[in-house]
Design a protein around this motif. Structure first.
Motif, PDB file in Angstrom:
ATOM      1  N   ARG A   1       0.832  -1.208   0.000  1.00  0.00           N
ATOM      2  CA  ARG A   1       0.000   0.000   0.000  1.00  0.00           C
ATOM      3  C   ARG A   1       0.868   1.261   0.000  1.00  0.00           C
ATOM      4  O   ARG A   1       0.606   2.218  -0.739  1.00  0.00           O
ATOM      5  N   LEU A   2       1.933   1.256   0.828  1.00  0.00           N
ATOM      6  CA  LEU A   2       2.842   2.400   0.855  1.00  0.00           C
ATOM      7  C   LEU A   2       3.560   2.561  -0.486  1.00  0.00           C
ATOM      8  O   LEU A   2       3.770   3.682  -0.948  1.00  0.00           O
TER       9      LEU A   2
ATOM     10  N   ARG B   1       2.438   1.732  -3.457  1.00  0.00           N
ATOM     11  CA  ARG B   1       1.521   2.285  -4.458  1.00  0.00           C
ATOM     12  C   ARG B   1       1.379   3.801  -4.301  1.00  0.00           C
ATOM     13  O   ARG B   1       1.221   4.519  -5.287  1.00  0.00           O
ATOM     14  N   ARG B   2       1.450   4.270  -3.087  1.00  0.00           N
ATOM     15  CA  ARG B   2       1.254   5.700  -2.847  1.00  0.00           C
ATOM     16  C   ARG B   2       2.527   6.516  -3.050  1.00  0.00           C
ATOM     17  O   ARG B   2       2.495   7.599  -3.637  1.00  0.00           O
ATOM     18  N   PHE B   3       3.648   6.011  -2.531  1.00  0.00           N
ATOM     19  CA  PHE B   3       4.880   6.791  -2.543  1.00  0.00           C
ATOM     20  C   PHE B   3       5.951   6.263  -3.497  1.00  0.00           C
ATOM     21  O   PHE B   3       6.927   6.953  -3.766  1.00  0.00           O
TER      22      PHE B   3
ATOM     23  N   VAL C   1       9.819   4.137  -0.221  1.00  0.00           N
ATOM     24  CA  VAL C   1       9.511   3.341   0.972  1.00  0.00           C
ATOM     25  C   VAL C   1      10.764   2.641   1.501  1.00  0.00           C
ATOM     26  O   VAL C   1      11.013   2.614   2.710  1.00  0.00           O
TER      27      VAL C   1
ATOM     28  N   ARG D   1       8.225   6.057  -9.442  1.00  0.00           N
ATOM     29  CA  ARG D   1       6.910   5.557  -9.022  1.00  0.00           C
ATOM     30  C   ARG D   1       6.218   4.792 -10.134  1.00  0.00           C
ATOM     31  O   ARG D   1       5.055   4.431 -10.008  1.00  0.00           O
TER      32      ARG D   1
END
Length: 457
Positions: free
Chosen positions: A108-109, A111-113, A118, A230
């Motif tokens: 989840r982290l 996908r966001r950052f 991470v 990303r």
């Protein structure tokens, strides 16, 4: 560096595209060709690929020193903080507990950052935790700072196979081997030099533990230029190949796009469950070994420095084998024979540790070191049991989080059995008994199938 990908040549020639209202397959083929060209245009520069390799290796070196440096100095830490055997067992169980709790957050982290950001944050957390914990001044503070460092390790553990799959999709075995070899090297180095380094610092165990924060700080540096990564597929060759070879779809999308867009119902896969249990049982053996093996040798009359060296021998066996085993496993359709061979070495090592811990110490350390190479094998199977990047991310998070949950009771139970029985007979019997189901589920996880196919059924 043989593992480096060469910089791709950008295509500048125009492409003739035919369109026809009566021939939609032409449009779809043109889309696929355009995708291939666009992917080639996004090919990463050679220095970026080299930087990714450096970042992976430096990060892998930091994924175990927080644990094995503590294992080598556990008696000094217990005396300095006044820990009981049960609390020490809890301390040795913290790695799998934190890996289970925080590892599931990694996809989840990411996908966001972005995965690079991470992992970079993970290296910072390791640095801070290792620097703070020796000077926390209490057992609670020591545990809290250890949890911070282990949180950084947890997210990096999960995302390393994802990064390898994304940047090196055609070299998963060799890159996993390089990464696993670096993990083993860091593990062995921390076990080998923590006691001598502490002695050189006047017997101050706080300084001996805190120095490992320097290595973690160095690992932050190569990730900084990669923080803007990303994207979903930086390896242009893999994307171009997929787009060029994919058959036309009536919906105007390639199968690669459809697979990438669809999440996998990972809990429907029997292979995912088998791999998770295999991961958990090998982690149980590994953390019992890292946390308690030096103490077993010390209780058998082996000097503390020699006991730390024996633990280092166990860990250093993973350096060459962690490079060989993933390459071998990636060439086999079924990894079960490797699982069985490693398990037999573990059974022999435990038997010797029970019968003659001091007399055959070097032989038992070697055998258990071979058995601990189930870890790089498990990582390799994570990359092999899923076809897509999404599948690898989900399988890595599921197998590691579930596996580490399974491994939590092991080190605690060893500490309790050791304190209640006053010897190592019962703990070693427990370790031996767990090796049998590890071999069984490892054979099941090694079958030639993917979680995407099983989840679809």
């Amino acid at each position: 560096m043989g593992l480096m990908a060469r910089e791709e040549t950008r295509t500048t020639q125009p492409t003739t595209v035919r369109t026809s209202a009566t021939d939609p397959a032409v449009d779809v083929a043109s889309d696929a060709q355009g995708d291939a060209q666009a992917a080639a245009m996004r090919a990463p520069r050679a220095w970026v690929v080299r930087l990714v390799v450096v970042a992976i290796v430096l990060s892998a070196l930091n994924l175990r020193p927080a644990i094995t440096s503590l294992g080598a100095l556990l008696e000094e830490v217990r005396d300095g903080l006044g820990m009981s055997g049960g609390v020490a067992g809890l301390l040795t169980s913290m790695p799998p507990l934190c890996f289970a709790l925080f590892g599931g957050m990694a996809p989840r982290l990411a996908r966001r950052f972005g995965p690079s950001a991470v992992v970079c944050a993970g290296m910072l957390a390791i640095t801070a935790g290792l620097l703070i914990r020796p000077y926390a001044g209490s057992t609670a503070g020591f545990l809290a700072a250890s949890a911070l460092a282990l949180m950084g390790i947890a997210v990096s553990n999960v995302l390393m196979p994802v990064i390898v799959k994304r940047w090196f999709p055609d070299r998963v075995g060799s890159m996993t081997g390089l990464y696993s070899m670096a993990v083993a090297l860091g593990t062995a180095a921390a076990a080998a030099v923590s006691v001598p380094m502490t002695d050189a610092l006047g017997g101050n165990w706080q300084s001996g533990l805190a120095l490992w924060a320097v290595l973690a700080a160095v690992a932050v540096v190569p990730w900084v230029p990669l923080l803007r990564d990303r994207g979903a597929a930086p390896d242009a060759r893999g994307a171009a190949s997929t787009a060029a070879k994919a058959p036309a779809s009536s919906a105007g999308r390639t199968p690669a796009r459809e697979e990438a867009a669809a999440p996998v119902r990972i809990t429907r896969s029997r292979t995912a469950w088998a791999l998770a249990v295999f991961f958990g049982l090998q982690a149980t053996a590994a953390y019992i070994t890292m946390g308690w093996m030096a103490q077993i040798f010390r209780d058998a009359g082996v000097p503390a420095s020699t006991a730390g060296l024996l633990l280092a021998v166990t860990m250093v066996m993973g350096v060459p084998l962690a490079f060989v085993i993933p390459r071998l496993a990636s060439r086999l359709p079924h990894q079960g024979p490797i699982v069985v061979a490693l398990g037999v070495c573990g059974l022999a090592g435990y038997a010797g540790l029970y019968a003659a811990p001091a007399a055959g110490a070097w032989a038992w350390a070697l055998l258990l070191g071979i058995a601990n190479c189930a870890f790089p094998l498990a990582l390799t199977m994570v990359g092999m049991r899923a076809r897509t990047g999404v599948g690898v991310a989900q399988l890595s998070a599921f197998a590691q989080s579930t596996g580490y949950l399974i491994s939590i009771p092991g080190p605690i139970l060893v500490g309790v059995l050791y304190q209640s029985s006053g010897g190592w007979g019962l703990p070693i019997a427990l370790m031996t008994g767990l090796m049998i189901p590890q071999m069984v589920v490892g054979v099941l996880a090694g079958r030639n199938r993917t979680v995407e196919d099983e989840a679809a059924r």
